[in-house]
Design a protein around this motif. Structure first.
Motif, PDB file in Angstrom:
ATOM      1  N   LYS A  47      -3.480  10.098  23.689  1.00  0.00           N
ATOM      2  CA  LYS A  47      -3.549  11.539  23.453  1.00  0.00           C
ATOM      3  C   LYS A  47      -2.971  12.334  24.618  1.00  0.00           C
ATOM      4  CE  LYS A  47      -5.578  11.012  19.548  1.00  0.00           C
ATOM      5  NZ  LYS A  47      -4.726  10.898  18.425  1.00  0.00           N
ATOM      6  N   GLY A  48      -2.275  13.415  24.288  1.00  0.00           N
ATOM      7  CA  GLY A  48      -1.751  14.330  25.290  1.00  0.00           C
ATOM      8  C   GLY A  48      -0.532  13.830  26.039  1.00  0.00           C
ATOM      9  N   PHE A  49       0.043  12.720  25.623  1.00  0.00           N
ATOM     10  CA  PHE A  49       1.190  12.150  26.331  1.00  0.00           C
ATOM     11  C   PHE A  49       2.457  12.868  25.901  1.00  0.00           C
ATOM     12  CE2 PHE A  49       4.392   9.292  27.773  1.00  0.00           C
ATOM     13  CZ  PHE A  49       3.827   8.550  28.789  1.00  0.00           C
ATOM     14  N   ASP A  50       3.125  13.494  26.843  1.00  0.00           N
ATOM     15  CA  ASP A  50       4.391  14.181  26.572  1.00  0.00           C
ATOM     16  C   ASP A  50       5.239  14.148  27.830  1.00  0.00           C
ATOM     17  OD1 ASP A  50       6.552  15.792  25.958  1.00  0.00           O
ATOM     18  OD2 ASP A  50       5.393  17.624  25.743  1.00  0.00           O
ATOM     19  N   ILE A  51       6.119  13.204  27.882  1.00  0.00           N
ATOM     20  CA  ILE A  51       7.105  13.150  28.962  1.00  0.00           C
ATOM     21  C   ILE A  51       8.465  13.150  28.277  1.00  0.00           C
ATOM     22  CG2 ILE A  51       8.050  11.841  30.888  1.00  0.00           C
ATOM     23  CD1 ILE A  51       5.260  10.867  31.504  1.00  0.00           C
ATOM     24  N   SER A  52       9.021  14.342  28.180  1.00  0.00           N
ATOM     25  CA  SER A  52      10.283  14.517  27.480  1.00  0.00           C
ATOM     26  C   SER A  52      11.435  14.596  28.474  1.00  0.00           C
ATOM     27  CB  SER A  52      10.246  15.805  26.651  1.00  0.00           C
ATOM     28  OG  SER A  52       9.224  15.741  25.695  1.00  0.00           O
ATOM     29  N   GLN A  53      12.532  14.034  28.079  1.00  0.00           N
ATOM     30  CA  GLN A  53      13.741  14.071  28.888  1.00  0.00           C
ATOM     31  C   GLN A  53      14.558  15.283  28.493  1.00  0.00           C
ATOM     32  OE1 GLN A  53      16.629  11.410  27.479  1.00  0.00           O
ATOM     33  NE2 GLN A  53      18.090  11.878  29.052  1.00  0.00           N
TER      34      GLN A  53
END
Length: 143
Positions: A63-69
């Motif tokens: 949950k809450g994982f957002d590592i966008s390039q």
């Protein structure tokens, strides 16, 4: 283990020296399509258009994982607003050209998102704040 770029890390992954890695979609898609790699999840909040069958990290249970390039164009402080506006307008036009979309889709790249200089500055500020918090909470030392 730290690597100087995706290529040497990907070579080690394919060679069996690594068990897994985070990589950009555009670099990994050819290896995934060739059956040499298995994609477990994408780190962005929505599925990659080039890998619609691969869940997001959130869908996979983190949950809450957002590592966008992202990539963007930057100019020196003090660049006249008219120059920034022209650079932005031409960049947006180029990025939305049919041949650019086709080339990126063929290579397995991410979706193209454009916006204003202010929106990009806000994204940079937001990411800096999020990563500073993560680094502090994880007690990651400067190297």
């Amino acid at each position: 283990m730290p690597y100087k770029g995706s290529a040497p890390a990907l070579a080690d992954l394919l060679g069996g020296q690594l068990s897994f890695m985070f990589d950009t979609v555009i670099t990994s898609v050819p290896q995934i399509r060739a059956g040499k790699l298995r994609a477990f999840a994408v780190s962005s909040p929505k599925r990659a258009s080039s890998l619609p069958e691969v869940p997001t990290m959130q869908e996979a249970g983190i949950k809450g994982f957002d590592i966008s390039q992202w990539q963007g164009l930057l100019a020196p402080a003090g660049t006249p607003r008219a120059v920034l506006d022209r650079l932005n307008a031409e960049t947006v036009r180029a990025m939305h050209a049919a041949d650019v979309h086709e080339r990126i889709a063929v290579q397995g790249g991410n979706d193209i998102v454009t916006g204003t200089p202010e929106e990009f500055a806000a994204l940079i500020r937001s990411d800096l704040q999020a990563y500073a918090k993560l680094i502090k909470e994880a007690r990651i030392p400067a190297q």
